[in-house]
Design a protein around this motif. Structure first.
Motif, PDB file in Angstrom:
ATOM      1  N   ASP A 113       0.817  -1.217   0.000  1.00  0.00           N
ATOM      2  CA  ASP A 113       0.000   0.000   0.000  1.00  0.00           C
ATOM      3  C   ASP A 113       0.848   1.263   0.000  1.00  0.00           C
ATOM      4  OD1 ASP A 113      -2.517  -1.144  -0.141  1.00  0.00           O
ATOM      5  OD2 ASP A 113      -2.819  -1.158   2.031  1.00  0.00           O
ATOM      6  N   LYS A 114       1.932   1.255   0.761  1.00  0.00           N
ATOM      7  CA  LYS A 114       2.768   2.453   0.896  1.00  0.00           C
ATOM      8  C   LYS A 114       3.693   2.684  -0.289  1.00  0.00           C
ATOM      9  CE  LYS A 114       3.225   3.315   5.797  1.00  0.00           C
ATOM     10  NZ  LYS A 114       4.174   3.525   6.878  1.00  0.00           N
ATOM     11  N   THR A 115       4.137   1.630  -0.934  1.00  0.00           N
ATOM     12  CA  THR A 115       5.220   1.790  -1.906  1.00  0.00           C
ATOM     13  C   THR A 115       4.812   1.658  -3.364  1.00  0.00           C
ATOM     14  OG1 THR A 115       5.812  -0.550  -1.745  1.00  0.00           O
ATOM     15  CG2 THR A 115       6.943   0.985  -0.247  1.00  0.00           C
ATOM     16  N   LEU A 116       3.688   1.035  -3.645  1.00  0.00           N
ATOM     17  CA  LEU A 116       3.285   0.853  -5.039  1.00  0.00           C
ATOM     18  C   LEU A 116       2.477   2.045  -5.529  1.00  0.00           C
ATOM     19  CD1 LEU A 116       2.307  -2.924  -4.975  1.00  0.00           C
ATOM     20  CD2 LEU A 116       4.383  -1.900  -5.936  1.00  0.00           C
ATOM     21  N   LYS A 117       2.687   2.393  -6.793  1.00  0.00           N
ATOM     22  CA  LYS A 117       1.942   3.495  -7.400  1.00  0.00           C
ATOM     23  C   LYS A 117       0.467   3.114  -7.492  1.00  0.00           C
ATOM     24  CE  LYS A 117       5.515   3.892 -10.601  1.00  0.00           C
ATOM     25  NZ  LYS A 117       5.895   4.032 -11.992  1.00  0.00           N
ATOM     26  N   THR A 130      12.345  -3.475 -15.810  1.00  0.00           N
ATOM     27  CA  THR A 130      11.216  -3.833 -14.951  1.00  0.00           C
ATOM     28  C   THR A 130      11.629  -4.873 -13.919  1.00  0.00           C
ATOM     29  OG1 THR A 130       9.697  -3.324 -16.755  1.00  0.00           O
ATOM     30  CG2 THR A 130       8.843  -4.682 -14.950  1.00  0.00           C
ATOM     31  N   LEU A 131      12.384  -5.876 -14.346  1.00  0.00           N
ATOM     32  CA  LEU A 131      12.862  -6.886 -13.395  1.00  0.00           C
ATOM     33  C   LEU A 131      13.754  -6.257 -12.328  1.00  0.00           C
ATOM     34  CD1 LEU A 131      13.599  -9.896 -15.751  1.00  0.00           C
ATOM     35  CD2 LEU A 131      11.989  -9.878 -13.830  1.00  0.00           C
ATOM     36  N   GLU A 132      14.619  -5.343 -12.732  1.00  0.00           N
ATOM     37  CA  GLU A 132      15.500  -4.688 -11.765  1.00  0.00           C
ATOM     38  C   GLU A 132      14.698  -3.824 -10.791  1.00  0.00           C
ATOM     39  OE1 GLU A 132      18.764  -5.393 -11.218  1.00  0.00           O
ATOM     40  OE2 GLU A 132      18.261  -6.942 -12.687  1.00  0.00           O
ATOM     41  N   ALA A 133      13.666  -3.143 -11.284  1.00  0.00           N
ATOM     42  CA  ALA A 133      12.806  -2.342 -10.402  1.00  0.00           C
ATOM     43  C   ALA A 133      12.076  -3.252  -9.417  1.00  0.00           C
ATOM     44  CB  ALA A 133      11.812  -1.531 -11.227  1.00  0.00           C
ATOM     45  N   PHE A 134      11.637  -4.403  -9.890  1.00  0.00           N
ATOM     46  CA  PHE A 134      10.969  -5.375  -9.022  1.00  0.00           C
ATOM     47  C   PHE A 134      11.922  -5.875  -7.933  1.00  0.00           C
ATOM     48  CE2 PHE A 134      10.710 -10.032  -8.442  1.00  0.00           C
ATOM     49  CZ  PHE A 134       9.639 -10.061  -7.559  1.00  0.00           C
ATOM     50  N   ILE A 135      13.135  -6.254  -8.316  1.00  0.00           N
ATOM     51  CA  ILE A 135      14.115  -6.756  -7.347  1.00  0.00           C
ATOM     52  C   ILE A 135      14.449  -5.678  -6.322  1.00  0.00           C
ATOM     53  CG2 ILE A 135      16.526  -7.502  -7.101  1.00  0.00           C
ATOM     54  CD1 ILE A 135      16.097  -9.030  -9.796  1.00  0.00           C
ATOM     55  N   ASP A 136      14.619  -4.447  -6.780  1.00  0.00           N
ATOM     56  CA  ASP A 136      14.893  -3.333  -5.872  1.00  0.00           C
ATOM     57  C   ASP A 136      13.736  -3.145  -4.890  1.00  0.00           C
ATOM     58  OD1 ASP A 136      16.461  -0.915  -5.073  1.00  0.00           O
ATOM     59  OD2 ASP A 136      14.643   0.092  -5.791  1.00  0.00           O
ATOM     60  N   TRP A 137      12.516  -3.192  -5.395  1.00  0.00           N
ATOM     61  CA  TRP A 137      11.328  -3.022  -4.555  1.00  0.00           C
ATOM     62  C   TRP A 137      11.247  -4.121  -3.494  1.00  0.00           C
ATOM     63  CZ3 TRP A 137       6.941  -6.286  -4.426  1.00  0.00           C
ATOM     64  CH2 TRP A 137       5.864  -5.786  -3.684  1.00  0.00           C
ATOM     65  N   LEU A 138      11.472  -5.365  -3.892  1.00  0.00           N
ATOM     66  CA  LEU A 138      11.384  -6.467  -2.939  1.00  0.00           C
ATOM     67  C   LEU A 138      12.552  -6.434  -1.952  1.00  0.00           C
ATOM     68  CD1 LEU A 138       9.592  -8.785  -2.114  1.00  0.00           C
ATOM     69  CD2 LEU A 138      10.862 -10.265  -3.688  1.00  0.00           C
ATOM     70  N   THR A 139      13.721  -6.030  -2.400  1.00  0.00           N
ATOM     71  CA  THR A 139      14.870  -5.885  -1.497  1.00  0.00           C
ATOM     72  C   THR A 139      14.546  -4.883  -0.399  1.00  0.00           C
ATOM     73  OG1 THR A 139      16.437  -6.437  -3.248  1.00  0.00           O
ATOM     74  CG2 THR A 139      17.303  -5.204  -1.364  1.00  0.00           C
ATOM     75  N   PRO A 146      -5.165  -2.909 -11.728  1.00  0.00           N
ATOM     76  CA  PRO A 146      -4.960  -3.387 -10.363  1.00  0.00           C
ATOM     77  C   PRO A 146      -3.524  -3.125  -9.917  1.00  0.00           C
ATOM     78  CG  PRO A 146      -4.799  -5.223 -11.881  1.00  0.00           C
ATOM     79  CD  PRO A 146      -5.135  -4.004 -12.702  1.00  0.00           C
ATOM     80  N   ARG A 147      -3.289  -3.082  -8.614  1.00  0.00           N
ATOM     81  CA  ARG A 147      -1.941  -2.829  -8.078  1.00  0.00           C
ATOM     82  C   ARG A 147      -1.242  -4.117  -7.690  1.00  0.00           C
ATOM     83  NH1 ARG A 147      -2.620   1.644  -3.548  1.00  0.00           N
ATOM     84  NH2 ARG A 147      -0.827   0.570  -2.761  1.00  0.00           N
ATOM     85  N   TYR A 148      -1.878  -4.874  -6.819  1.00  0.00           N
ATOM     86  CA  TYR A 148      -1.254  -6.099  -6.322  1.00  0.00           C
ATOM     87  C   TYR A 148      -2.319  -7.011  -5.739  1.00  0.00           C
ATOM     88  CZ  TYR A 148      -1.823  -4.373  -1.538  1.00  0.00           C
ATOM     89  OH  TYR A 148      -2.351  -3.922  -0.365  1.00  0.00           O
ATOM     90  N   GLY A 149      -1.914  -8.235  -5.514  1.00  0.00           N
ATOM     91  CA  GLY A 149      -2.761  -9.200  -4.828  1.00  0.00           C
ATOM     92  C   GLY A 149      -1.882 -10.315  -4.302  1.00  0.00           C
ATOM     93  N   GLU A 193       3.495  -1.717 -13.775  1.00  0.00           N
ATOM     94  CA  GLU A 193       3.377  -0.261 -13.826  1.00  0.00           C
ATOM     95  C   GLU A 193       3.221   0.352 -12.436  1.00  0.00           C
ATOM     96  OE1 GLU A 193       1.778  -2.450 -15.736  1.00  0.00           O
ATOM     97  OE2 GLU A 193       2.336  -1.928 -17.783  1.00  0.00           O
ATOM     98  N   ALA A 194       2.881  -0.463 -11.430  1.00  0.00           N
ATOM     99  CA  ALA A 194       2.752   0.029 -10.053  1.00  0.00           C
ATOM    100  C   ALA A 194       4.100   0.097  -9.345  1.00  0.00           C
ATOM    101  CB  ALA A 194       1.798  -0.866  -9.259  1.00  0.00           C
TER     102      ALA A 194
END
Length: 147
Positions: free
Chosen positions: A88-92, A130-139, A96-99, A116-117
């Protein structure tokens, strides 16, 4: 970082590998997935172990026609509220955003996040970006003490 050890296009219906992809596919725009609606891109990386996941897939969602990262997150069910708050705090704010759902059998969360979120994913982003942004977000999820 370009350390993906497995990159494959697989059929959504059968999970059968339809193409062994090269790392060059990471330079393709994310929109490539809309051209391959019947497939998902399966990736593995040594970095995923530290993120408590085995692999990630990226596909274009059939219903919303948005690109989505799907992965299994090996954290206990007690992490549910923390994971929800982090998303909720970090995704644009896109729809849909996430599930996510917890699997008692596999003892992990099945998570999907709209590409895109993700922070730092802009229109025209490549699959690799996109993969790098995902890895950064999960890190960052694992670096946070309080969400």
């Amino acid at each position: 970082m370009n350390d993906y050890t497995v990159i494959e296009f697989c059929n959504k219906e059968t999970d059968e590998v339809v193409e062994q992809a090269t790392k060059e596919v990471l330079n393709e725009p994310l929109s490539l997935l809309k051209e391959r609606m019947d497939d998902f891109l399966y990736v593995e990386s040594p970095r995923f172990d530290a993120l408590r996941m085995d692999c990630a897939t990226i596909e274009c969602d059939d219903v919303f026609e948005t690109s989505t990262v799907l992965f299994g997150l090996r954290v206990p069910l007690a992490e549910k509220d923390r994971l929800d708050a982090y998303c909720d705090k970090t995704l644009k704010d896109v729809t849909p955003r996430y599930g996510f759902l917890y699997s008692d059998e596999e003892r992990l969360f099945d998570v999907n996040v709209t590409c895109e979120a993700l922070p730092h994913v802009k229109e025209g982003a490549t699959i690799g970006e996109t993969l790098e942004a995902f890895i950064d977000w999960l890190t960052r999820y694992f670096e946070r003490v309080d969400v």
